[in-house]
Design a protein around this motif. Structure first.
Motif, short mmCIF file in Angstrom:
data_model
loop_
_atom_site.label_atom_id
_atom_site.label_comp_id
_atom_site.label_asym_id
_atom_site.label_seq_id
_atom_site.Cartn_x
_atom_site.Cartn_y
_atom_site.Cartn_z
N CYS A 230 38.52 61.68 53.34
CA CYS A 230 37.45 61.12 52.47
C CYS A 230 37.18 59.61 52.53
CB CYS A 230 37.54 61.69 51.17
SG CYS A 230 36.42 61.19 49.87
N CYS B 250 37.94 58.96 48.29
CA CYS B 250 39.39 58.99 48.03
C CYS B 250 40.62 59.04 48.82
CB CYS B 250 39.36 60.24 46.88
SG CYS B 250 39.65 61.88 47.88
N SER C 287 41.68 61.09 50.67
CA SER C 287 42.43 62.48 50.96
C SER C 287 41.86 63.41 51.87
CB SER C 287 42.69 63.15 49.62
OG SER C 287 41.35 63.56 49.15
N CYS D 68 37.49 67.54 49.17
CA CYS D 68 38.49 66.63 49.23
C CYS D 68 38.96 66.67 47.62
CB CYS D 68 38.30 65.11 49.60
SG CYS D 68 36.78 64.48 48.48
N GLU D 69 39.71 65.82 47.22
CA GLU D 69 40.19 65.62 45.89
C GLU D 69 39.18 65.15 44.72
OE1 GLU D 69 43.94 64.70 44.63
OE2 GLU D 69 44.79 65.57 46.32
N CYS D 70 37.98 64.47 45.43
CA CYS D 70 36.83 63.95 44.58
C CYS D 70 35.32 64.60 44.69
CB CYS D 70 36.86 62.33 44.66
SG CYS D 70 36.07 61.95 46.27
N CYS D 71 35.11 64.99 45.96
CA CYS D 71 33.83 65.49 46.17
C CYS D 71 33.61 66.69 47.42
CB CYS D 71 32.69 64.42 46.40
SG CYS D 71 33.33 63.02 47.48
ZN LIG Z 1 37.31 62.31 48.08
#
Ligand SMILES: [Zn+2]
Length: 414
Positions: free
Chosen positions: A11, A14, A16, A40-43
């Motif tokens: 990403c 972030c 990740s 991912c961890e944010c979007c």
């Molecule tokens: Zn992300």
């Protein structure tokens, strides 16, 4: 896209790892994903027609919405940027036909897409020098294997040179989805397209590549410091780590489509801690056109660089890069040999008579340096051209190939 691309994608925001969200609509055939959503961890990001779109510009958000609703056709329309129903149908009809050429699809994309001179790209002076630099540098760096990244590579005209040199296959990254979509089909088949924004962190894991380049686009990047840092991060840790920036404009010398250019010393300072070689493009061009060789080992003085319209920047751990590279004839890359589209052609018994004809006074003015290798009139032996097209290597043709009177165009180009 093949699922193993996920091993190098991250990403941009972030950092990740990204994975296919299997609970949402997706289409995959074994490990090949054609449409779906990456999380991912944010979007979340869309995969549209096999191309991951790793930015959050409005078209990408719209496309992701269409995918979540199970409508991949509308997602493709959103990424290609076609609003009207008529436009979209024209594009879809052209895309669906296996007879369509690059030129047909560009025409179907409408006048907003390519006002430029893509038909003549393979012989324009910027391309001629950039292509020689890419083949020399990437050819040296990737001699024992390694992966290349072409960032802001557009429709893939230079990525084409990387395809036979990069193993695994090179990645072609650009913000403009239709360009990388066209590249995959016509100009650089074999390269892996990724849609991302050069003004954001690059969506790749540290050290994913051995060679990273950006040609004819760096002056249009606003976040130049971050961009150089990101190119260096993309090759960080590679034994033969190399960053190449081709044809970036000089703030001190006006040129058409100037962009937000920097001065030669500011370009040098962007690399912080690494001392890049800053080279005068006009000197490299002269070496290519005269056939003397490409001298990447020469140190251009700052005063000379300050007078240059365009510069080439190379940061490399490979000392062999900074040497004189002999000029090689353009190598066939699976395309077809044709008379350069800048020539008007008439056939007489056994001879092809070709006359140089510019598409417009603007083209002639911007690319006038091509007169240094393109003669006004030529007569070419038709049988020798046919032999070249049939896979032979008739000696009489190499001069025309070297001078770009005869060019290798991608199949179904025009
Ligand atoms: Zn992300």
């Amino acid at each position: 896209m093949h699922a193993d691309l996920l091993d190098i994608l991250r990403c941009p925001y972030c950092g990740s790892r990204l994975d296919l969200v299997r609970s949402l609509f997706h289409r995959a055939d074994g490990d090949t994903i054609s449409d779906g959503v990456l999380g991912c961890e944010c979007c979340v990001f869309p995969i549209v027609d096999g191309i991951p779109v790793l930015h959050l510009h409005p078209a990408a958000v719209t496309a992701r919405g269409h995918l979540e609703a199970g409508k991949p056709d509308l997602a493709l329309r959103a990424m290609v940027g076609l609003d009207g129903e008529n436009e979209a149908e024209q594009f879809e009809a052209a895309a669906a036909s296996s007879d369509s050429t690059f030129k047909d699809i560009v025409a179907a994309l409408g006048p907003r897409f390519e006002a430029g001179y893509f038909l003549y790209r393979f012989s324009d002076p910027t391309f001629v020098v950039a292509d020689a630099v890419v083949r020399a540098v990437a050819g040296t760096v990737l001699r024992g294997g390694g992966r290349a990244l072409d960032i802001c590579g557009g429709s893939g005209h230079l990525t084409r040179a990387l395809v036979p040199l990069s193993s695994p296959a090179p990645v072609l990254a650009d913000l403009f989805f239709p360009k990388i979509w066209l590249a995959r089909r016509f100009t650089a088949p074999g390269a892996v397209p990724v849609c991302c924004d050069g003004n954001s962190p690059l969506p790749f894991v540290r050290g994913a590549f051995d060679f990273a380049m950006c040609a004819d686009a760096f002056m249009f990047i606003w976040t130049k410091r971050q961009f150089v840092g990101e190119m260096c991060r993309a090759v960080d840790g590679a034994a033969r780590a190399t960053v190449l920036i081709n044809h970036t404009h000089n703030q001190l010398v006006w040129s058409p489509s100037h962009g937000q250019a920097l001065t030669p010393s500011a370009y040098r300072n962007l690399f912080e801690g690494v001392q890049p070689r800053v080279l005068a493009e006009s000197r490299l061009f002269a070496g290519v056109v005269k056939g003397d060789g490409l001298d990447l080992g020469y140190t251009d003085e700052l005063e000379a660089l300050n007078r240059e319209a365009a510069l080439t920047l190379i940061a490399s751990t490979v000392s062999d890069v900074f040497a004189v590279h002999p000029i090689q004839s353009p190598k066939p890359s699976g395309g077809e040999w044709r008379i350069n589209p800048l020539y008007q052609v008439r056939e007489e018994t056994g001879l092809i008579r070709a006359t140089l004809h510019f598409p417009s006074p603007d083209y002639e003015d911007e690319y006038r340096a091509c007169r240094e290798y393109l003669p006004d009139e030529v007569s070419i032996d038709a049988a020798a051209l046919k032999a070249l097209q049939d896979g032979g290597s008739p000696e009489s043709m190499w001069e025309w190939v070297r001078r770009r009177v005869v060019v290798e165009l991608p199949r179904k180009y025009c």
